[in-house]
Design a protein around this motif. Structure first.
Motif, PDB file in Angstrom:
ATOM      1  N   PHE A 188       1.138  -1.046   0.144  1.00 11.78           N
ATOM      2  CA  PHE A 188      -0.027   0.423  -0.447  1.00 11.78           C
ATOM      3  C   PHE A 188       0.967   0.960  -0.182  1.00 11.78           C
ATOM      4  CE2 PHE A 188      -3.105  -3.256   1.998  1.00 11.78           C
ATOM      5  CZ  PHE A 188      -4.177  -3.081   0.653  1.00 11.78           C
ATOM      6  N   ILE A 189       1.849   0.702   0.727  1.00 11.49           N
ATOM      7  CA  ILE A 189       2.801   2.743   0.794  1.00 11.49           C
ATOM      8  C   ILE A 189       3.502   2.648  -0.464  1.00 11.49           C
ATOM      9  CG2 ILE A 189       5.126   2.990   1.774  1.00 11.49           C
ATOM     10  CD1 ILE A 189       4.329   1.826   4.692  1.00 11.49           C
ATOM     11  N   ALA A 190       3.996   1.682  -1.539  1.00 16.04           N
ATOM     12  CA  ALA A 190       4.687   1.991  -2.328  1.00 16.04           C
ATOM     13  C   ALA A 190       3.396   1.894  -3.400  1.00 16.04           C
ATOM     14  CB  ALA A 190       5.214   0.311  -3.740  1.00 16.04           C
ATOM     15  N   ALA A 191       2.117   1.694  -3.990  1.00 14.29           N
ATOM     16  CA  ALA A 191       0.930   2.253  -4.502  1.00 14.29           C
ATOM     17  C   ALA A 191       1.086   3.286  -4.139  1.00 14.29           C
ATOM     18  CB  ALA A 191       0.104   1.099  -4.649  1.00 14.29           C
ATOM     19  N   ALA A 192       0.770   4.011  -3.287  1.00 16.53           N
ATOM     20  CA  ALA A 192       0.486   5.368  -3.135  1.00 16.53           C
ATOM     21  C   ALA A 192       1.532   6.567  -2.961  1.00 16.53           C
ATOM     22  CB  ALA A 192       0.101   5.741  -1.306  1.00 16.53           C
ATOM     23  N   ILE A 193       2.339   5.975  -3.468  1.00 19.57           N
ATOM     24  CA  ILE A 193       3.711   6.632  -2.549  1.00 19.57           C
ATOM     25  C   ILE A 193       4.058   6.896  -5.147  1.00 19.57           C
ATOM     26  CG2 ILE A 193       6.061   6.986  -3.772  1.00 19.57           C
ATOM     27  CD1 ILE A 193       6.117   5.868  -0.949  1.00 19.57           C
ATOM     28  N   SER A 220       0.007   2.063 -12.998  1.00 17.79           N
ATOM     29  CA  SER A 220       1.397   2.353 -12.043  1.00 17.79           C
ATOM     30  C   SER A 220       1.360   1.724 -10.698  1.00 17.79           C
ATOM     31  CB  SER A 220       2.916   3.020 -12.832  1.00 17.79           C
ATOM     32  OG  SER A 220       3.489   2.500 -11.970  1.00 17.79           O
ATOM     33  N   PRO A 221       0.552   2.590  -9.634  1.00 15.99           N
ATOM     34  CA  PRO A 221       0.474   2.129  -8.595  1.00 15.99           C
ATOM     35  C   PRO A 221      -0.026   0.676  -8.065  1.00 15.99           C
ATOM     36  CG  PRO A 221       0.256   4.596  -9.126  1.00 15.99           C
ATOM     37  CD  PRO A 221      -0.008   3.789 -10.822  1.00 15.99           C
ATOM     38  N   LEU A 222      -0.758   0.899  -9.136  1.00 15.08           N
ATOM     39  CA  LEU A 222      -1.739  -0.747  -9.392  1.00 15.08           C
ATOM     40  C   LEU A 222      -1.228  -1.808  -9.376  1.00 15.08           C
ATOM     41  CD1 LEU A 222      -5.763   0.014 -10.206  1.00 15.08           C
ATOM     42  CD2 LEU A 222      -4.708  -0.689  -7.733  1.00 15.08           C
ATOM     43  N   MET A 223      -0.347  -1.718 -10.700  1.00 16.14           N
ATOM     44  CA  MET A 223       0.284  -3.029 -10.908  1.00 16.14           C
ATOM     45  C   MET A 223       2.001  -3.419  -9.751  1.00 16.14           C
ATOM     46  SD  MET A 223      -0.183  -4.804 -13.790  1.00 16.14           S
ATOM     47  CE  MET A 223       0.953  -5.119 -13.337  1.00 16.14           C
ATOM     48  N   ILE A 224       2.425  -2.190  -9.374  1.00 16.16           N
ATOM     49  CA  ILE A 224       2.865  -2.346  -8.027  1.00 16.16           C
ATOM     50  C   ILE A 224       2.223  -3.104  -7.561  1.00 16.16           C
ATOM     51  CG2 ILE A 224       4.278  -0.277  -6.765  1.00 16.16           C
ATOM     52  CD1 ILE A 224       5.739   1.126  -9.222  1.00 16.16           C
ATOM     53  N   GLY A 225       1.140  -1.971  -6.356  1.00 16.58           N
ATOM     54  CA  GLY A 225       1.421  -2.715  -5.038  1.00 16.58           C
ATOM     55  C   GLY A 225       0.608  -4.351  -5.590  1.00 16.58           C
ATOM     56  N   PHE A 226      -0.077  -5.011  -6.256  1.00 13.00           N
ATOM     57  CA  PHE A 226      -0.140  -6.277  -6.779  1.00 13.00           C
ATOM     58  C   PHE A 226       0.863  -6.400  -6.655  1.00 13.00           C
ATOM     59  CE2 PHE A 226      -0.933  -9.777  -9.775  1.00 13.00           C
ATOM     60  CZ  PHE A 226      -1.768 -10.226  -8.909  1.00 13.00           C
ATOM     61  N   ILE A 227       2.358  -6.728  -7.439  1.00 14.38           N
ATOM     62  CA  ILE A 227       3.461  -7.222  -7.699  1.00 14.38           C
ATOM     63  C   ILE A 227       3.614  -7.492  -6.392  1.00 14.38           C
ATOM     64  CG2 ILE A 227       5.735  -7.318  -9.031  1.00 14.38           C
ATOM     65  CD1 ILE A 227       4.348  -5.485 -10.593  1.00 14.38           C
ATOM     66  N   SER A 228       3.568  -5.910  -5.552  1.00 19.39           N
ATOM     67  CA  SER A 228       4.127  -6.150  -3.982  1.00 19.39           C
ATOM     68  C   SER A 228       3.134  -7.094  -3.150  1.00 19.39           C
ATOM     69  CB  SER A 228       3.933  -4.650  -3.564  1.00 19.39           C
ATOM     70  OG  SER A 228       4.415  -4.316  -3.927  1.00 19.39           O
ATOM     71  N   TRP A 239      10.789   0.301  -4.347  1.00 21.77           N
ATOM     72  CA  TRP A 239       9.414   1.442  -5.110  1.00 21.77           C
ATOM     73  C   TRP A 239       9.792   2.067  -4.487  1.00 21.77           C
ATOM     74  CZ3 TRP A 239       7.444  -4.415  -7.150  1.00 21.77           C
ATOM     75  CH2 TRP A 239       7.891  -4.373  -7.999  1.00 21.77           C
ATOM     76  N   ALA A 240       9.404   2.104  -3.415  1.00 20.22           N
ATOM     77  CA  ALA A 240       8.932   2.845  -2.293  1.00 20.22           C
ATOM     78  C   ALA A 240       9.812   3.924  -2.180  1.00 20.22           C
ATOM     79  CB  ALA A 240       8.630   2.626  -1.121  1.00 20.22           C
ATOM     80  N   VAL A 241      10.940   3.905  -2.244  1.00 21.91           N
ATOM     81  CA  VAL A 241      12.549   4.796  -2.291  1.00 21.91           C
ATOM     82  C   VAL A 241      12.109   5.331  -3.417  1.00 21.91           C
ATOM     83  CG1 VAL A 241      14.661   5.132  -1.391  1.00 21.91           C
ATOM     84  CG2 VAL A 241      13.026   3.473  -0.297  1.00 21.91           C
ATOM     85  N   GLY A 242      12.080   4.644  -4.223  1.00 22.12           N
ATOM     86  CA  GLY A 242      12.283   4.828  -5.701  1.00 22.12           C
ATOM     87  C   GLY A 242      11.482   5.954  -6.014  1.00 22.12           C
ATOM     88  N   GLY A 243      10.038   5.842  -5.470  1.00 22.34           N
ATOM     89  CA  GLY A 243       9.492   6.363  -6.650  1.00 22.34           C
ATOM     90  C   GLY A 243       9.356   7.695  -5.420  1.00 22.34           C
ATOM     91  N   THR A 244       9.652   7.839  -3.996  1.00 22.57           N
ATOM     92  CA  THR A 244       9.915   9.090  -2.980  1.00 22.57           C
ATOM     93  C   THR A 244      10.605  10.054  -4.033  1.00 22.57           C
ATOM     94  OG1 THR A 244       9.074   7.942  -1.105  1.00 22.57           O
ATOM     95  CG2 THR A 244      10.959  10.100  -1.107  1.00 22.57           C
ATOM     96  N   PHE A 245      11.922   9.279  -4.351  1.00 22.04           N
ATOM     97  CA  PHE A 245      12.654  10.505  -4.888  1.00 22.04           C
ATOM     98  C   PHE A 245      12.580  11.202  -6.270  1.00 22.04           C
ATOM     99  CE2 PHE A 245      16.994  10.856  -7.167  1.00 22.04           C
ATOM    100  CZ  PHE A 245      17.887  11.767  -7.010  1.00 22.04           C
TER     101      PHE A 245
END
Length: 271
Positions: A188-193, A220-228, A239-245
């Motif tokens: 959820f964190i990665a998808a939200a970011i 993209s957020p849905l795919m990242i959340g689903f894969i995660s 992904w969360a760190v990369g997305g924040t950057f």
């Protein structure tokens, strides 16, 4: 080339990130298993194994903290790629400025040939459009540069598989989760970011362009959340760190290069 040149460029860049996510989710070559240096191919030997060694080296420096190692190496990679990405973004803003300067003349040209659909008229319109581009020192082909995006792909893919194929990561924890097991919160964190990262890319776009990209912004957020949900927690951490950057990079680029309409000059912008 139409007034949507810059939007097409932004759209292509965003689609590229989605393709990268789909590629990473669909290609399971590493399958989470260590890579044999003796039998590894070129990509595994020079990208995946190199990043794996870097991850282990940084983790050892921080007393075996592999979570912190992933965070730091992700930031370092993004910092190394940032000059290329900023240059790419600067080019997109310059393209938009040039298109704003040319817009009145382009509109007049389209109006001139609006009722003329025959091949000869269309040929003349294209010829006059090329002359207009030449007048404003504008090359529509070089204005949509994808080289920085292509350069970053093997780096990010190599780092992704380095995380998957470094067995030491799976036996360590970071914050509240085990890096080698799936976690219910990190997806959820990665998808939200990445959703907020998409929203950052919409800054400066008009309402029509934002509407056109609305569906893409969810993919993209849905795919990242689903894969995660089905991946070790080390991946959504990455992904969360990369997305924040990327959010920081997007905001920075807009502050550096985005101009208000009133500041756009009427003189052609030199390349």
């Amino acid at each position: 080339m139409s007034k949507n040149t810059v939007f097409t460029y932004k759209k292509a860049s965003f689609v590229g990130s989605i393709i990268l996510v789909l590629f990473l989710s669909g290609c399971q070559a590493a399958n989470g298993e260590p890579i044999d240096p003796d039998t590894a191919g070129f990509f595994d030997r020079y990208f995946v194994l190199t990043f794996s060694s870097v991850i282990k080296g940084v983790a050892n420096f921080f007393h075996g903290n592999y979570g912190l190692s992933i965070v730091l190496v992700t930031i370092l990679i993004r910092l190394a790629l940032m000059p290329l990405m900023l240059k790419q973004t600067k080019g997109s803003y310059q393209t938009r400025e040039k298109m704003a300067i040319m817009k009145p003349e382009l509109d007049d040209l389209k109006e001139k040939y609006k009722e003329k659909k025959d091949s000869e008229s269309q040929r003349k319109m294209q010829q006059e459009m090329m002359e207009l581009y030449k007048k404003h020192n504008f090359n529509p082909m070089t204005s949509i540069g994808c080289l920085p995006m292509l350069i970053q792909f093997p780096i990010l893919i190599g780092f992704y598989y380095a995380i998957r194929s470094t067995p030491e990561i799976a036996s360590h924890s970071f914050l509240w989760f085990n890096l080698g097991q799936s976690d219910l919160i990190m997806p959820f964190i990665a998808a939200a970011i990445y959703f907020f990262q998409f929203k950052a890319t919409q800054i400066g776009l008009d309402a029509q362009q934002r509407k056109q990209m609305a569906i893409m912004g969810l993919i993209s957020p849905l795919m990242i959340g689903f894969i995660s949900f089905n991946a070790p927690a080390a991946l959504p951490l990455y992904w969360a760190v990369g997305g924040t950057f990327l959010i920081f990079q997007q905001v920075l680029s807009k502050k550096l290069y985005q101009q208000k309409p009133s500041t756009i000059t009427t003189e052609p912008i030199k390349n």
